[in-house]
Design a protein around this motif. Sequence first.
Motif, PDB file in Angstrom:
ATOM      1  N   GLU A 104       0.843  -1.196   0.000  1.00 27.11           N
ATOM      2  CA  GLU A 104       0.000   0.000   0.000  1.00 27.11           C
ATOM      3  C   GLU A 104       0.885   1.257   0.000  1.00 27.11           C
ATOM      4  O   GLU A 104       0.618   2.219  -0.715  1.00 27.11           O
ATOM      5  N   ARG A 121       2.856   1.573  -3.373  1.00 23.41           N
ATOM      6  CA  ARG A 121       2.047   2.110  -4.474  1.00 23.41           C
ATOM      7  C   ARG A 121       2.057   3.637  -4.461  1.00 23.41           C
ATOM      8  O   ARG A 121       2.132   4.285  -5.512  1.00 23.41           O
ATOM      9  N   TRP A 172       3.873  -3.478 -11.886  1.00 17.78           N
ATOM     10  CA  TRP A 172       2.524  -3.259 -12.413  1.00 17.78           C
ATOM     11  C   TRP A 172       2.246  -1.792 -12.698  1.00 17.78           C
ATOM     12  O   TRP A 172       1.514  -1.461 -13.616  1.00 17.78           O
ATOM     13  N   GLN A 173       2.901  -0.880 -11.932  1.00 16.65           N
ATOM     14  CA  GLN A 173       2.643   0.531 -12.207  1.00 16.65           C
ATOM     15  C   GLN A 173       3.471   1.067 -13.375  1.00 16.65           C
ATOM     16  O   GLN A 173       3.031   1.973 -14.067  1.00 16.65           O
ATOM     17  N   THR A 213      -0.255  -5.299   2.997  1.00 13.48           N
ATOM     18  CA  THR A 213       0.002  -6.508   2.230  1.00 13.48           C
ATOM     19  C   THR A 213       1.487  -6.663   1.973  1.00 13.48           C
ATOM     20  O   THR A 213       2.179  -5.686   1.709  1.00 13.48           O
ATOM     21  N   TYR A 219       4.333  -9.431  -0.065  1.00 14.28           N
ATOM     22  CA  TYR A 219       4.490 -10.580  -0.970  1.00 14.28           C
ATOM     23  C   TYR A 219       5.666 -11.436  -0.509  1.00 14.28           C
ATOM     24  O   TYR A 219       6.779 -10.924  -0.357  1.00 14.28           O
ATOM     25  N   ASP A 277       6.025 -14.636  -4.512  1.00 13.60           N
ATOM     26  CA  ASP A 277       4.942 -13.805  -5.060  1.00 13.60           C
ATOM     27  C   ASP A 277       3.575 -14.079  -4.446  1.00 13.60           C
ATOM     28  O   ASP A 277       2.564 -13.613  -4.971  1.00 13.60           O
ATOM     29  N   VAL A 278       3.510 -14.834  -3.359  1.00 10.81           N
ATOM     30  CA  VAL A 278       2.214 -15.045  -2.705  1.00 10.81           C
ATOM     31  C   VAL A 278       1.929 -13.854  -1.784  1.00 10.81           C
ATOM     32  O   VAL A 278       2.723 -13.556  -0.895  1.00 10.81           O
ATOM     33  N   PRO A 279       0.806 -13.161  -2.031  1.00  9.91           N
ATOM     34  CA  PRO A 279       0.489 -11.985  -1.218  1.00  9.91           C
ATOM     35  C   PRO A 279      -0.144 -12.383   0.113  1.00  9.91           C
ATOM     36  O   PRO A 279      -1.021 -13.245   0.159  1.00  9.91           O
ATOM     37  N   THR A 333      -0.624  -1.136 -15.319  1.00  7.89           N
ATOM     38  CA  THR A 333      -2.030  -1.054 -14.889  1.00  7.89           C
ATOM     39  C   THR A 333      -2.708   0.251 -15.296  1.00  7.89           C
ATOM     40  O   THR A 333      -3.831   0.229 -15.807  1.00  7.89           O
ATOM     41  N   ALA A 379      -3.526 -16.152  -5.504  1.00  9.20           N
ATOM     42  CA  ALA A 379      -3.052 -14.837  -5.933  1.00  9.20           C
ATOM     43  C   ALA A 379      -4.196 -13.843  -6.124  1.00  9.20           C
ATOM     44  O   ALA A 379      -4.001 -12.768  -6.688  1.00  9.20           O
ATOM     45  N   ARG A 435      -5.590 -11.896  -4.090  1.00 13.71           N
ATOM     46  CA  ARG A 435      -5.284 -10.610  -3.443  1.00 13.71           C
ATOM     47  C   ARG A 435      -4.409  -9.744  -4.364  1.00 13.71           C
ATOM     48  O   ARG A 435      -4.592  -8.531  -4.450  1.00 13.71           O
ATOM     49  N   HIS A 436      -3.479 -10.389  -5.054  1.00 16.34           N
ATOM     50  CA  HIS A 436      -2.624  -9.669  -5.996  1.00 16.34           C
ATOM     51  C   HIS A 436      -3.478  -9.041  -7.112  1.00 16.34           C
ATOM     52  O   HIS A 436      -3.323  -7.867  -7.440  1.00 16.34           O
ATOM     53  N   GLU A 466      -5.215  -6.056  -5.873  1.00 14.01           N
ATOM     54  CA  GLU A 466      -4.317  -4.905  -5.688  1.00 14.01           C
ATOM     55  C   GLU A 466      -4.053  -4.214  -7.025  1.00 14.01           C
ATOM     56  O   GLU A 466      -4.022  -2.988  -7.112  1.00 14.01           O
ATOM     57  N   GLU A 467      -3.838  -5.007  -8.067  1.00 14.77           N
ATOM     58  CA  GLU A 467      -3.620  -4.379  -9.382  1.00 14.77           C
ATOM     59  C   GLU A 467      -4.879  -3.666  -9.863  1.00 14.77           C
ATOM     60  O   GLU A 467      -4.796  -2.589 -10.461  1.00 14.77           O
ATOM     61  N   GLY A 524      -6.840  -2.160  -8.080  1.00 10.22           N
ATOM     62  CA  GLY A 524      -6.845  -0.887  -7.361  1.00 10.22           C
ATOM     63  C   GLY A 524      -6.038   0.183  -8.083  1.00 10.22           C
ATOM     64  O   GLY A 524      -6.239   1.372  -7.871  1.00 10.22           O
ATOM     65  N   ASP A 525      -5.111  -0.231  -8.924  1.00  7.71           N
ATOM     66  CA  ASP A 525      -4.301   0.704  -9.704  1.00  7.71           C
ATOM     67  C   ASP A 525      -4.674   0.704 -11.187  1.00  7.71           C
ATOM     68  O   ASP A 525      -3.900   1.141 -12.028  1.00  7.71           O
ATOM     69  N   HIS A 555     -11.755  -4.647   1.907  1.00  6.60           N
ATOM     70  CA  HIS A 555     -10.963  -3.423   1.895  1.00  6.60           C
ATOM     71  C   HIS A 555      -9.946  -3.409   0.750  1.00  6.60           C
ATOM     72  O   HIS A 555      -9.390  -2.372   0.421  1.00  6.60           O
ATOM     73  N   TYR A 556      -9.741  -4.584   0.116  1.00  5.47           N
ATOM     74  CA  TYR A 556      -8.889  -4.579  -1.084  1.00  5.47           C
ATOM     75  C   TYR A 556      -9.588  -3.950  -2.282  1.00  5.47           C
ATOM     76  O   TYR A 556      -8.940  -3.625  -3.266  1.00  5.47           O
ATOM     77  N   THR A 612     -10.603  -1.047  -3.080  1.00  9.43           N
ATOM     78  CA  THR A 612     -10.529   0.332  -2.609  1.00  9.43           C
ATOM     79  C   THR A 612     -11.449   1.271  -3.377  1.00  9.43           C
ATOM     80  O   THR A 612     -11.785   2.334  -2.888  1.00  9.43           O
TER      81      THR A 612
END
Lengths: 443, 553, 114
Positions: free
Chosen positions: A100, A103, A310-311, A400, A402, A406-408, B104, B128, B130-131, B134-135, B137-138, B539-540, B542
Amino acid sequence: MSEAAVMDAETRIVKDATCTFCGCVCDDMELTVVGKRITKAKNACVLGKAWFLNHHIEEHAVATIEGKPATLEEGVERAAQILANARYPIVYGLSDTTCEAQRVAVSIADRVGACVDTTTSVCHGPSGMAFQGVGEVTCTLGEVKNRADLVIFWGGNPAESHPRHWTRYSLMPKGLFVPNGRKGRTAVLVDVRKSKSAAAADIFWQIKPRKDFEVLWALRALVKGVEIDPAIEQETGISLAQMQDLVQRMKSCKFGIIFFGMGLSMTRGKHMNVEAALSLARDLNDYTRFYAKPVRGHGNVTGADNVVAWQTGYPFGVSLGRGYPRFNPGEFTTSDTLARGEADAGLIIASDPAGNFSQPAREHLKKIPYIALDPHESETTRGATVHFCTATYGINTPGTVYRMDDVPIPLRPAFDSPFPSDETVLRAIEKRVRELLRERLTN
Amino acid sequence: MSLVKIANGTVYDPTNNIDGVVQDIWIQDGKIVAPPTATDVRPDRTLDATGLVVMAGGVDMHAHIAGPKVNLARKMRPEDKRLAPPVRRTPNTRSGTVGSVPSTFATGYLYAGMGYTTVFDAAIPPLAARHAHEEFGDTPIIDKGFFLLFGNNHYVLNQIAANEPERLKAFVGWMLHAAKAYAVKVVNPGGIEVWKGGGDNVHSLDESVEHFNVTPRQIITSLTQTAMDLGLPHPVHIHCNNLGLPGNWNTTLATMQALEGRRAHLTHIQFHSYGGGLGEQSQFCSKTTELADYVNAHPNLTVDVGQVLFGETTSMTGDGPLGYYLHKVTGRKWTNADTEMEAGCGIVPITYREKSFVHALQWAIGLEWYLLVNDPWRIAMSTDHPNGGSFLAYPEIIQLLMDRTYRQEVLKRVPPRVLECSVLKDLDREYSLYEIAIITRAAPARMLGLKHKGHLGIGADGDVAIYTPNANKLDMFALPRYVLKGGVVIVEQGEIREELFGRTLYAATSYDDGVLPDIQKWFEEYYTIQFNNYPVDEHYMTNGSTAVACSNR
Amino acid sequence: MDDIFILIPGRTSRQGTTLNEGKLKADFIEETQTLFMCPDDMTRRGVVDGERVRIRSEFGQVELTCKAAKTGELPPGLLFLPYGDPSSRLMGGETHCTGMPDSKGMDVQLEKLL
Ligand code: SF4
Ligand SMILES: [Zn+2]
């Protein structure tokens, strides 16, 4: 009131909490919390225990500016001014905070046109580059637990760096297709040093320093049926017969894996060393299932890779200076932007470049204004123009993380901190930076 | 309170049988409303759509835009992004990279920039989930959801082998709830487990999966039934066995037959329509006619195409053995990523070449599908982004479908043998705008069971794409005049005007929690994370979420 | 006197636990200033347990306390130093286009402090 009564009144148990000290990210912690202290961390290894039990809220101003206590707002204002006015800012660190927060940090980098880089670049950055070269045959750690009958550790010392890797994931556990646990697996350790991990291995190879590539490449050749000169032993310290034996084991196992450490990524050859390991594992899939994985260090360094990827599309070493992401390790990575004296301001989150970078990089960092977010004092926070003392992720803040595969995993904090989270501070900086940039546009 | 009027546009809204009628569309607080009866109502904003084409926002029902597989592909392929113009930062929006696997923020902007407002990721391993959230969310602007991988899940295989349909149903319901997922996805049923266990793959519906003693046929029929019993808004979403292999059309047909009339969606059907001997390139040919005939005759089936387009892209799939196969065929770098108890994954860069017989035939087969399925309500546009090509190719596909002259021109450039092995040259069907509106929004929304998407009737989401008519359909659809999301104008002439974030869509499943202790016991024995840390909470999401109701059965 | 050793910085258990007490605390500083050396090399160079040595690389130099490694742990010519401020001071800034300085396997010289 007796001490026992105080205990009773204030003692809480937090189950399924997560240790973020190393990349194992064990999420089976049972924490005993008394007020604002953790008194017991059931299931934690020695490092995990040190992580939890040493955690206490230090007396510290929420922010300091040039060493003097300041309010959060003052700190944010100064931080935003530094970043908004910089021409070549860097955003660095990020491996010991939540996704969080990461990001938001990348968002700030994007807005101000910074280079964003994480501690990945100085741990498994070269492994990331090797992955870009040849790909990677990989899996989650549960696959190893349930299937692996040949486990090779290369260039690492998990007994001391990732103490629960063996018990939780890779050697000891009984799994679906490995019902006898450790007895059903062959463990191999390859390292230049006979570290504490060697005792746990069935086969230990002490190779000559800086010969990892040669050994890996020779193994690849043998897998492919190429002849190898027995002189390889003088070169590497490993005999042809030993190599042939291992190749035989690799081809005939049901599920093999190479867990490689920074012995490959930090030693000259770096990404080439890792490419050799990744290629070896890949080639073995013509015979069986074979995997290779880096053993990642910091709690959420894997999250940092993911968020930056990802961003921006790239995993680390990204410049946003031209208004869009560009990737170039060696150019936009922080060791380099500092050592070459290019960066003119910094935002450093949860890491200590002033304490662990090369001399020229440290010297340049001393010369530029920078902001540091860290729950603890370090060389980096001491030299920071603005230091925010933040809450510790996982212990004080949710979020969160990882795991190295890669398991969150979600965090369950033990108790509140009087300090704000990294995310909170970064959001405030981001908001103010955007205001400043907007003002500049309209002026 | 905001009231928007889209005035005087030519509306194509197939769900409501509106075919090119000039009318106004009113949106209030994000939803389509009836035109106000009072004459003195002043909208807060009026968009003059005179002479423009008005459709609901596009719905992509099968793409790969988030989660571990997509992000691995981003990390693996810096070179792919260097070739493509980037998305630049603006005061209101973030920067990003494109190539075959956009970042994203770029994904959200690019979809919206093309008039698409709802997108589903087709393959997320539950571990995965949750992953993926999260993406999301972006990922700005678009509404999105994902399908959850079940076809090689150990608990699923165990329940099928033990003939425990009720327990299977409870498990699937719980999993969808825990992951906040939208639908049940089946990828190469049984084949991935065989691959992970050291074998190569399964090759037919009746091969047994070692250790588990179930067959692909059983997996398909059980999960199809389970999805129906749960009343999920979208039926089971099937990626058949033997993807990409010559001769696989037999498996595809057998899969359709095995469904015995149950509702199901067969995805990227193009990749499953090949004649020839299994593993034999020389007799590679199209079997679209045979399969499309079957689909035409069986209303329980819907498909999306998985169109191939020429150029550089990235193959990414939950189908692990397929990744290995492509790596061997292309010799290019390869990522395989297996998820404990649940799923597999393969990623390989791929370049589809116009001059390659195989690639050109794949291209032709995709187009055959669009042209041979009679009822456009049962076929959705897709490239299986990025597998057949990027979603950015949708305008190109529209042009290929609406303009047979253009199609024939491209056909002239491909190896002549393609003409012999496919019927494409004989198909002169051209899609109308109305039919395009069906396959790009109305039909996928209907297949997904999204009552508030894909149309412009009262109560629908105020997601609208407004295009400038043009003989060149590629230009027309690549650059909408306006795009509205929830009644807000977010795109004007290709430029993002406002950054807002769409919602996450998931299925509101219920399940019998009596089965939880059994799941927990299994989970704790084999997984490496804690049972309590597995479910993803709200809450994921968002940017808000919509739990889409299941039909009570 | 001037023979070249290869230095491997790395993690140790104590480096990890003391890190949690604080990087500026005595225990962490002590651990990261302890150089492990093959006993044969120590004899050869006349260094005994607990003595101070200076390690010099092309890029910097640090003073450390020398300790004998367990038998067999380090072959002759190899030195081990827990990660920390001193190990980093021996690194150069050049990363050969990787972002990663040569952080393990560094060539160093050792000199006994009198
Ligand atoms: S192995 Fe790592 S994550 Fe697990 S308890 Fe120990 S330090 Fe924490
Ligand atoms: Zn797909």
